[in-house]
Design an enzyme around this catalytic site. Sequence first.
Site, short mmCIF file in Angstrom:
data_model
loop_
_atom_site.label_atom_id
_atom_site.label_comp_id
_atom_site.label_asym_id
_atom_site.label_seq_id
_atom_site.Cartn_x
_atom_site.Cartn_y
_atom_site.Cartn_z
N SER A 141 -0.15 1.18 7.41
CA SER A 141 0.74 0.31 6.66
C SER A 141 2.00 1.10 6.38
O SER A 141 2.02 2.33 6.46
CB SER A 141 0.08 -0.11 5.33
OG SER A 141 1.02 -0.69 4.45
N TYR A 199 -4.99 1.88 -2.55
CA TYR A 199 -4.63 1.41 -1.21
C TYR A 199 -3.68 2.39 -0.52
O TYR A 199 -3.87 2.75 0.64
CB TYR A 199 -3.97 0.03 -1.34
CG TYR A 199 -3.51 -0.57 -0.03
CD1 TYR A 199 -4.42 -1.19 0.82
CD2 TYR A 199 -2.17 -0.53 0.34
CE1 TYR A 199 -4.00 -1.75 2.02
CE2 TYR A 199 -1.74 -1.09 1.54
CZ TYR A 199 -2.66 -1.69 2.37
OH TYR A 199 -2.24 -2.23 3.57
#
Length: 237
Positions: A140, A153
Amino acid sequence: MDFAGKVVLVTGAGSGLGRAASLAFAREGAALCLVGRSRAKLEETGRLIRDAGGRCVELACDLGEPRGCREVIEGAMTAFGRLDVLCNIAADVMFHRLADIKEEEWHRTIASNLSGPFFLMQAAMPHLIESSGNIICVASTAGFMGQAYLAPYTASKFGLVGLTLSLAMEMMDSPVRINILSPGPMRTEMTQGMSFPDFADPRLLARYTGMRPPCLPENGGAKLDHGGGGEVLLRAA
């Protein structure tokens, strides 16, 4: 691209980017091993593939458990006798302030987003060496810059970037290619209905939300900038 005769394992295949990737591989002739927690969602992806004339098998599994990861690879070999591509796409995400993160939430995020890909790659590597195969890890933009309210995350995605680069270096003399795909924001089932919590500071959120709106998984190849709806590809090996 011609994937006829190739076997591709995709995690998170029940929805979002995982489903879009699975359908794309199927259109190119690959046989799919569809992996995820929800058998019902995997079966829906499988129906779409079979209706289009493709081949697939659904392997429901909790990727936070090392034994489950090993069983998934064994299931792929039992179903098709080979493995050519491993796509680590599945991920968990949640917004929390530091003080509100529960211990079990931390461990769950790290297990799903970092430990799962590690144990899958460890179990799959002998088969990928045999097939001169490929690994794609979906990180990401959160794997390159700190993001407020997403500590577990972001930590897991930074870890996934480092893990993938490390394994690519270790396996440099093997026939296996290992790469990282780092999307910006996407409109997926995981993010639909998700909104920033009331406590979130807009000044901090603006640092990484980007100028462009999130893109659809099917349009993830658009040439958009870092932090927009496109992706950054790091060729690790």
